[in-house]
Each structure stands twice: as structure tokens, then as C-alpha cells.
Motif scaffolding. Sequence first.
Motif, PDB file in Angstrom:
ATOM      1  N   SER A   2      75.039  59.882  30.558  1.00 55.33           N
ATOM      2  CA  SER A   2      75.750  61.148  30.382  1.00 55.33           C
ATOM      3  C   SER A   2      75.229  61.904  29.165  1.00 55.33           C
ATOM      4  O   SER A   2      74.713  61.324  28.224  1.00 55.33           O
ATOM      5  N   ARG A   5      77.575  66.107  24.351  1.00 56.53           N
ATOM      6  CA  ARG A   5      77.921  67.523  24.250  1.00 56.53           C
ATOM      7  C   ARG A   5      78.619  67.809  22.931  1.00 56.53           C
ATOM      8  O   ARG A   5      79.464  67.047  22.485  1.00 56.53           O
ATOM      9  N   ASP A  49      84.272  68.653  27.891  1.00 56.08           N
ATOM     10  CA  ASP A  49      84.465  67.417  27.135  1.00 56.08           C
ATOM     11  C   ASP A  49      83.330  67.304  26.126  1.00 56.08           C
ATOM     12  O   ASP A  49      82.184  67.028  26.493  1.00 56.08           O
ATOM     13  N   GLU A  51      82.321  66.961  21.543  1.00 56.93           N
ATOM     14  CA  GLU A  51      82.692  66.921  20.130  1.00 56.93           C
ATOM     15  C   GLU A  51      82.840  68.363  19.662  1.00 56.93           C
ATOM     16  O   GLU A  51      82.046  69.228  20.029  1.00 56.93           O
ATOM     17  N   ARG A  52      83.846  68.646  18.860  1.00 53.41           N
ATOM     18  CA  ARG A  52      84.089  70.008  18.354  1.00 53.41           C
ATOM     19  C   ARG A  52      83.761  70.065  16.873  1.00 53.41           C
ATOM     20  O   ARG A  52      84.226  69.228  16.095  1.00 53.41           O
TER      21      ARG A  52
END
Length: 82
Positions: A2, A5, A49, A51-52
Motif C-alpha cells: 500500500s 500517504r 487515509d 498522515e496529516r
Amino acid sequence: MSAKRTVISGGLIISMDPELGDVTGGAVLIENDRIVQVARSADEPAGVDAERIDATDDPARIRTASGGDPSPGGSSTPLAVR
């Protein structure tokens, strides 16, 4: 495998796209080491989905591996979020 992001918001986005222009209050979505979306609003990638990162908290974290600022497209310099 995956994709990793990351959504970065809170900074000035200097766009090379004449239709988008420069954006304040937008967001950049990165998958692995590539910019895949530039949004006019930080809320646009809300359902992703990822990490911010709020760039206003620590702008020094957002640099490329060579020490410059991130740029979109075919750049061979990967993005580094420290």
C-alpha cells in the motif's frame, strides 16, 4: 504494497498550474514520494487515509531530500517529511 500517504496543509502552495494559481489554505496529497493532488481547501482530501501534517506547526519538516522545497511532477528528488 500500500502507498504511504501524507496530507500537508497550512502553508502557501506555489502552483505551476495557471488555472489553480497559488493557494493559501489548501493542501497537498503525497503518495510515497510524489505529489498527486493539490487542493484549494485543506478539507478536500478529508476522506483520504493519510498522515496529516500542519505546515504552520513546523515548516522545516517539509523539504525534499536535497534540502529544497517540494515540487510536483517528474522531479527526481523525492519528498522528505521530517
